[in-house]
Write a protein that holds these residues in place. Structure first.
Motif, mmCIF file in Angstrom:
data_model
loop_
_atom_site.group_PDB
_atom_site.id
_atom_site.type_symbol
_atom_site.label_atom_id
_atom_site.label_comp_id
_atom_site.label_asym_id
_atom_site.label_seq_id
_atom_site.Cartn_x
_atom_site.Cartn_y
_atom_site.Cartn_z
ATOM 1 N N HIS A 1 36.205 46.333 38.588
ATOM 2 C CA HIS A 1 37.467 45.745 39.040
ATOM 3 C C HIS A 1 37.561 44.287 38.568
ATOM 4 C CE1 HIS A 1 38.583 48.957 42.095
ATOM 5 N NE2 HIS A 1 37.418 49.336 41.605
ATOM 6 N N ILE A 2 36.452 43.572 38.669
ATOM 7 C CA ILE A 2 36.408 42.179 38.208
ATOM 8 C C ILE A 2 36.638 42.117 36.701
ATOM 9 C CG2 ILE A 2 34.884 40.184 37.886
ATOM 10 C CD1 ILE A 2 33.645 40.965 40.658
ATOM 11 N N ALA A 3 36.025 43.043 35.969
ATOM 12 C CA ALA A 3 36.201 43.077 34.508
ATOM 13 C C ALA A 3 37.670 43.286 34.143
ATOM 14 C CB ALA A 3 35.328 44.161 33.892
ATOM 15 N N PHE A 4 38.357 44.158 34.856
ATOM 16 C CA PHE A 4 39.789 44.368 34.599
ATOM 17 C C PHE A 4 40.592 43.111 34.917
ATOM 18 C CE2 PHE A 4 38.985 48.863 34.083
ATOM 19 C CZ PHE A 4 40.037 49.307 33.298
ATOM 20 N N GLU A 5 40.236 42.426 36.002
ATOM 21 C CA GLU A 5 40.912 41.160 36.338
ATOM 22 C C GLU A 5 40.733 40.148 35.214
ATOM 23 O OE1 GLU A 5 40.122 39.203 40.102
ATOM 24 O OE2 GLU A 5 39.958 41.153 41.088
ATOM 25 N N ILE A 6 39.499 40.033 34.748
ATOM 26 C CA ILE A 6 39.202 39.091 33.660
ATOM 27 C C ILE A 6 39.972 39.495 32.412
ATOM 28 C CG2 ILE A 6 37.386 38.292 32.091
ATOM 29 C CD1 ILE A 6 35.470 38.385 34.539
ATOM 30 N N TYR A 7 39.946 40.782 32.091
ATOM 31 C CA TYR A 7 40.649 41.269 30.892
ATOM 32 C C TYR A 7 42.124 40.890 30.934
ATOM 33 C CZ TYR A 7 42.177 44.289 27.107
ATOM 34 O OH TYR A 7 42.720 44.754 25.936
ATOM 35 N N ASN A 8 42.739 41.045 32.087
ATOM 36 C CA ASN A 8 44.163 40.737 32.217
ATOM 37 C C ASN A 8 44.463 39.241 32.117
ATOM 38 O OD1 ASN A 8 45.052 43.405 32.399
ATOM 39 N ND2 ASN A 8 44.605 43.482 34.583
ATOM 40 N N GLN A 9 43.438 38.414 32.255
ATOM 41 C CA GLN A 9 43.632 36.971 32.132
ATOM 42 C C GLN A 9 43.453 36.486 30.699
ATOM 43 O OE1 GLN A 9 42.451 34.351 35.055
ATOM 44 N NE2 GLN A 9 42.424 35.862 36.671
#
Length: 142
Positions: free
Chosen positions: A65-73
């Motif tokens: 979930h954190i990786a997806f958040e980072i990816y979207n940033q």
């Protein structure tokens, strides 16, 4: 780190990344969701097969979930072939990862950073492939 722990982490990591690939493939194909599969089994009065249950985003651990958040940033990168053709998405700009890891998400473990980077690369690979496929589809419609 003991060799048993390394073996466990390697196996777990491999399984996690394979599940992520399946999830992204299923999402790209607009495949059946976990909820839809379970409802279908219930309607047909059959026992759900654990091997066939689609992976749901909520099934993943927090690190995904954190990786997806980072990816979207991360900023999108595009490549222009020529002025007559649209720009092609070529992935995310990853130069700010150190800042995001260290200062925003407070991720200091090398193991976690490496795993998140692997996850980001898988997400990016799928996003680029999807963008290229959509562009090819658009060109074939003309």
């Amino acid at each position: 780190m003991s060799s048993i722990l390394i073996l466990f982490e390697t196996k777990h990591r491999k399984s996690l990344l394979e599940c992520l690939e399946k999830y992204l493939d299923n999402r790209k194909l607009n495949g059946i969701s976990k909820e839809q599969y379970l409802l279908l089994c219930k309607a047909q009065n059959i026992e759900p097969n654990p091997e066939l249950i689609p992976v749901d985003f909520s099934d993943f651990p927090d690190i995904v979930h954190i990786a997806f958040e980072i990816y979207n940033q991360l900023e999108d990168r595009f490549q222009f072939v020529n002025m007559e053709k649209p720009a092609v998405f070529i992935g995310k700009e990853k130069s700010i990862l150190k800042f995001l890891f260290d200062d925003i998400y407070l991720i200091h473990s090398q193991y976690e950073k490496k795993l998140i980077l692997e996850i980001l690369n898988i997400i990016d690979k799928h996003a680029v492939k999807t963008a290229i496929d959509k562009l090819k589809q658009k060109r074939n419609m003309r």
